[in-house]
Structures are given as C-alpha cells and as structure tokens.
Scaffold this active site. Structure first.
Site, PDB file in Angstrom:
ATOM      1  N   ASP A 118      -5.144  35.357   0.949  1.00 33.13           N
ATOM      2  CA  ASP A 118      -6.248  36.217   0.527  1.00 33.13           C
ATOM      3  C   ASP A 118      -7.268  36.494   1.632  1.00 33.13           C
ATOM      4  OD1 ASP A 118      -7.471  33.701   0.768  1.00 33.13           O
ATOM      5  OD2 ASP A 118      -7.280  33.295  -1.372  1.00 33.13           O
ATOM      6  N   GLU A 165       2.094  33.076  -1.762  1.00 32.85           N
ATOM      7  CA  GLU A 165       0.963  32.460  -2.479  1.00 32.85           C
ATOM      8  C   GLU A 165       0.211  33.517  -3.300  1.00 32.85           C
ATOM      9  OE1 GLU A 165      -1.669  28.965  -0.920  1.00 32.85           O
ATOM     10  OE2 GLU A 165      -2.953  30.735  -0.971  1.00 32.85           O
ATOM     11  N   GLU A 180     -12.414  36.451  -1.012  1.00 32.08           N
ATOM     12  CA  GLU A 180     -10.984  36.182  -1.196  1.00 32.08           C
ATOM     13  C   GLU A 180     -10.452  36.604  -2.562  1.00 32.08           C
ATOM     14  OE1 GLU A 180     -12.413  33.544   2.096  1.00 32.08           O
ATOM     15  OE2 GLU A 180     -13.148  34.005   0.065  1.00 32.08           O
ATOM     16  N   HIS A 189     -17.154  24.956   3.887  1.00 35.13           N
ATOM     17  CA  HIS A 189     -17.357  26.141   4.704  1.00 35.13           C
ATOM     18  C   HIS A 189     -17.507  27.421   3.890  1.00 35.13           C
ATOM     19  CE1 HIS A 189     -13.106  26.529   3.736  1.00 35.13           C
ATOM     20  NE2 HIS A 189     -13.201  27.807   4.059  1.00 35.13           N
ATOM     21  N   ARG A 247     -18.609  30.665   1.906  1.00 34.06           N
ATOM     22  CA  ARG A 247     -19.803  31.499   1.991  1.00 34.06           C
ATOM     23  C   ARG A 247     -20.725  31.306   0.791  1.00 34.06           C
ATOM     24  NH1 ARG A 247     -19.397  36.150   5.510  1.00 34.06           N
ATOM     25  NH2 ARG A 247     -17.453  36.089   6.700  1.00 34.06           N
ATOM     26  N   HIS A 252     -17.563  23.451  10.404  1.00 34.87           N
ATOM     27  CA  HIS A 252     -17.132  24.838  10.603  1.00 34.87           C
ATOM     28  C   HIS A 252     -18.051  25.510  11.627  1.00 34.87           C
ATOM     29  CE1 HIS A 252     -16.235  29.066   9.599  1.00 34.87           C
ATOM     30  NE2 HIS A 252     -15.109  28.598   9.113  1.00 34.87           N
TER      31      HIS A 252
END
Length: 374
Positions: A100, A122, A136, A213, A215, A246
C-alpha cells in the site's frame, strides 16, 4: 524457435516491499516461463537496495525519485511519470506490486493507463478508516480497483475483496510472503548481536523492541507513547528497550528529546533486516505500529502490543499474538507490565502456528501469474 516468455516487472520502493516481494521475485526467476525484471523506485533508497541485495536480488532499473521535503502528491506524480516511461520502453505483460505504499499505488496506476495487467501481493487489508493508516488505506483500496490478480494473505483479506466485488477466480489466498522471507533468514541469523547493534544487548537483561513511525501518531500520540515507554522501563529493572528511530524529523525530535540518555534505552538509526530480525528473535516483547512486524513476530512466537487505534491485520490479534492498545501511556504501561510480569503468557505463543502462512506464498504467486497468462 523458443517459446516467448511472460514479461513481468516487479516494482519495489521501500524496505518492507523489498522484504515481501523478494520471495516472489526469486520464485518468478526460478521458472522457465517468465522473464522477471525488478524496478526499484528509490522511496527508501539505501535501506531498500540493501534489503534486496540481502536476498541476492539486484534491480534492473533504479529510479531516483526522492527529494527533501517532498509532498505525497509530488512523489506520486514523479513516480507516475518515471514508471510510465519505463513501461513504454520495457513493455511488460504484468506489473507486480506489494501492499500500500505510494510506489505501489503509482506503479499500479501507471500500468492501468497502459492497459498492463497488475498483480497485487498482500491485497485486501482494510481498517475501513480512510485516514488510518494514512495514506496507505486509500492506496490499497485504489490498487484493488485496478488489479487483475489479487493475492490476499488470509481468508479475512480475501473476504474484504469479495465484498468489494473481486471475482472469485482472481482472488487467491496465498499466506503472507513475509513468512517466506523470515523462514529464509531465520537460519542465517548470527548468535551475537550483528552490527550496528551494541554488544551489550547480550548481557542478560530482557529485551523489548520498539518501533513507531506512523504519520497519524505524530505529535501528542507519540509523546504519549514515549511517556508509557519511560514508565515501563523505569518500573522493570531488568528491561532494556531497543528503538530504531525513524529518520522523519517529526519522530526524531520527540523520541530523542524524551528518551535519549536513559541507561536502558538504546536509540539507533533505522536497522537493516538482519539486525531487526535479531532483535525480534531475542525480544520478550515487541511494541510497534509497523504492519510488517505484526506479521513477522508470530513466526518467532513473540507477543506484540500494537501502538495504533486500528489494525488491518486482525489475524494476529485473533490468534493471540497481538493486542491493539493504541498510544495511551497508561495502556502501554499496563499491558507491557502484564506480559513482562507473566512470562508464561508470552511463552505459550512459541508453539502456535503463524496465522500468516507457512512460507510457500512466493511460489504460489509465481505459479498463479503464469497460469493467468496462459
């Protein structure tokens, strides 16, 4: 006169894509029916290339698409143009994408514009919240509308696709290719901590791996995660936290200001796959917002506390390997203490099979692409 081979272009952009597409690429290249090329978009430039090479894969095409401070729209537009040019020159019969990411979405979109068939590895993961994870969730939904072959890792993912209208013959449950990758790497892990892990990780303290990590966690949620981690490590004297930080400045600033300097918190640069797997293998507990780690940890029999409000991998939760706990500091402390104070609860996972498959997904995907091309 030889038989014309099926031309397949596998597009990889990030380290997770490299890990999960490596078994597919290796399986495609083992067959006599397929000419498989690999395009690396450079979304995770150094980490992605190193990971591909770890699986003995050298990309045929490397794009340089990343720029400092770029927006998602800018990255998507640049990828779309670069990949369209590549498809025009190479003329693949199939484009294979995974998951994604922005790379996967742009690769599928560019293939659609040129009427090239798309295989989605996936496929079918859903939270049903378009902003979690962001971007995503929307990327994978859009890819599913484009794809000609869907490879959901589990029955639940296949059912999501079925409800969205995917035809039964195109909706093939494979297991997750990350299990193939873990099986391949497991016997290659060193006994001692590999560089850049410090040797002190073998000093007898219990180890917990932490990654964060997403957002949607930037700002106050990440502050809360750090507070919960501090309370946890201060309450358990034989616990050491390992946290690869990250590179995003929104993560670096908060994590380093809150956690740097603690004698039992090890902050590291992002880890390559081997040291990351080493940490997973040797951990008693994993706290993460990573989707890939939710899938990898069951292969090691490790308990996972998911630092998110939603997960598109409910199979790990239903199988008892994971708990969805969000970013609340009190919740992180309470559930962390539960597993650390009741080691039998974690030990019971060691003998359970992974809900994400048995390590044969790459071969099944390659065979299905060949069959669909007949």
């Amino acid at each position: 006169m030889g038989t014309t081979k099926i031309k397949v272009m596998c597009v990889v952009g990030t380290r997770p894509e490299a890990i999960k597409l490596a078994p597919v690429i290796r399986a495609l290249r083992e067959g006599d029916d397929v000419a498989c090329e690999v395009c690396f978009s450079g979304q995770h430039l150094d980490m992605g290339l190193r990971t591909l090479r770890l699986f003995e894969i050298e990309p045929d095409h490397v794009l340089e698409t990343m720029r400092p401070g770029q927006t998602l729209a800018w990255l998507n537009a640049r990828l779309l143009g670069e990949l369209d040019n590549l498809y025009e020159k190479q003329k693949p019969d199939w484009v294979v994408v995974q998951g994604d990411t922005t790379t996967a979405f742009a690769a599928a979109q560019a293939a659609f514009y040129r009427r090239i068939r798309v295989a989605h590895v996936e496929a079918g993961l859903r939270t049903h919240d378009r902003f979690s994870p962001f971007p995503e969730e929307i990327n994978r939904v859009f890819i599913s509308r484009i794809a000609d072959l869907h490879f959901p890792p589990t029955a639940a993912s296949a059912e999501n696709l079925r409800r969205e209208g995917a035809k039964e013959e195109t909706n093939i449950i494979t297991g997750n290719t990350v299990v193939d990758a873990v099986v391949w790497m497991k016997d290659r892990l060193p006994a001692e901590p590999p560089a850049p892990l410090p040797a002190e990780l073998n000093d007898g303290l219990r180890l917990a791996l932490v990654t964060c990590h997403r957002r949607e966690s930037f700002g106050a949620p990440l502050e809360s995660i750090c507070e919960g981690l501090l309370r946890l490590v201060n309450a358990v004297e034989d616990l050491r936290l390992v946290l690869p930080v990250h590179p995003n400045p929104m993560v670096q600033q908060v994590v380093k200001s809150r956690l740097a300097g603690h004698p039992r918190i090890v902050l590291l640069e992002p880890l390559d796959y081997v040291p990351l797997l080493w940490c997973m293998y040797h951990s008693v507990l994993i706290l993460t917002d990573s989707g890939g780690i939710q899938e990898e940890a069951p292969s090691f029999g490790k308990p996972v506390l998911i630092l998110r409000e939603t997960t598109e991998r409910p199979e790990a939760v239903h199988a008892g390997f994971a708990e969805l706990i969000g970013t609340d500091a009190n919740r992180i402390f309470d559930r962390g203490m539960h597993f650390l104070s009741t080691p039998a609860a974690a030990a019971s996972l060691a003998s359970r099979p992974s809900p994400f498959g048995d390590g044969s997904a790459g071969r099944l995907i390659a065979e299905s692409i060949v069959k669909a091309s007949a």
